[in-house]
Design an enzyme around this catalytic site. Structure first.
Site, PDB file in Angstrom:
ATOM      1  N   ASP A  59      80.965  64.924  -7.065  1.00 58.67           N
ATOM      2  CA  ASP A  59      80.694  64.463  -5.705  1.00 58.67           C
ATOM      3  C   ASP A  59      81.758  63.447  -5.317  1.00 58.67           C
ATOM      4  OD1 ASP A  59      78.458  66.013  -5.913  1.00 58.67           O
ATOM      5  OD2 ASP A  59      77.013  64.366  -5.808  1.00 58.67           O
TER       6      ASP A  59
ATOM      7  N   ASP B 178      68.327  72.388   0.147  1.00 58.32           N
ATOM      8  CA  ASP B 178      67.970  71.112  -0.471  1.00 58.32           C
ATOM      9  C   ASP B 178      66.727  70.562   0.222  1.00 58.32           C
ATOM     10  OD1 ASP B 178      70.266  71.485  -1.929  1.00 58.32           O
ATOM     11  OD2 ASP B 178      71.489  70.199  -0.650  1.00 58.32           O
TER      12      ASP B 178
END
Length: 240
Positions: free
Chosen positions: A8, A130
């Site tokens: 990330d 998500d």
């Protein structure tokens, strides 16, 4: 089952968050290419690369990191974060992504995503599903929708989507184990190839995801915090 480490990116650096909260940012390495090369050295072939700056700003930001990793490794890169326009998608593919994940935009503009699936092919597009308490969240997990996770996946399955990454946000970065029950339900009620993400706390969780039938598992903080070694992942890959 594919082993898919996550990188990330914020400000060009390799970071991790807890439950998607940007205030919990922890920098693990200032050189993402170095991290990606180490993954490759241990026999890993896949990478989930997320542009967290892009997710927050709603347009691709860290394409230079994608370019550098694609140029420096042979990893199969799935890229997500901030892909809101056809130009963003083109930048991602031109920068070296083999696949892209469409998350927030899949809720906000389904027609755009249907066109992308048709243009690039379902093998190139992954649905980012998500959720928190079964509801899909968007915009770097900052906003909640009313979309139920199963209904959301089925909607895109009808449009040809083949692969879905599902993160239970309540589990993400917590090292408390994955949302096994939710993944079993998704696999039972849909026919997508499911990549589990969030909560992996050790190598036994990886085996559990394989046993329930996931096609891949994304592993983030467990690697960076030393809960899973790259040698363990290499052994899993070789034994599989």
């Amino acid at each position: 089952m594919k082993i898919i480490p996550a990188i990330d990116i914020i400000d060009g650096k390799c970071v991790r968050l807890s439950k998607g909260d940007y205030s919990t940012k922890k920098i693990y390495n200032e050189n993402p290419v170095e991290v990606a090369r180490e993954f490759e050295d241990f026999g890993i072939k896949y990478l989930h690369l997320v542009d967290l700056d892009g997710a927050k700003s709603k347009h691709i930001v860290n394409q230079n990191v994608l370019e550098d990793i694609a140029r420096s490794t042979s990893l199969h890169i799935d890229f997500g974060g901030g892909l809101k326009t056809e130009q963003d998608i083109e930048i991602a593919f031109n920068s070296g992504a083999k696949q892209i994940t469409l998350g927030s935009i899949a809720v906000q503009d389904p027609e755009f995503c249907y066109r992308a699936i048709k243009k690039y092919g379902p093998e190139k597009i992954i649905l980012g599903a998500d959720c928190d308490n079964r509801k899909i969240k968007t915009s770097g997990w900052q906003e909640e929708s009313n979309e139920d996770i199963i209904d959301f996946i089925l909607q895109y399955q009808e449009k040809g989507i083949q692969s879905t990454i599902c993160t239970d946000i309540s589990k993400d970065g917590m090292l408390e184990g994955p949302s096994t029950g939710l993944y079993i339900e998704i696999l039972y009620k849909t026919s997508v190839q499911l990549v589990a993400s969030g909560g992996i706390s050790g190598i036994m969780d990886v085996h559990k995801m394989k046993d329930v039938g996931c096609s891949g598992t994304i592993i983030g903080k467990a690697i960076y915090e030393g809960k899973i070694s790259l040698q363990q992942l290499q052994n899993f890959i070789e034994n599989a």
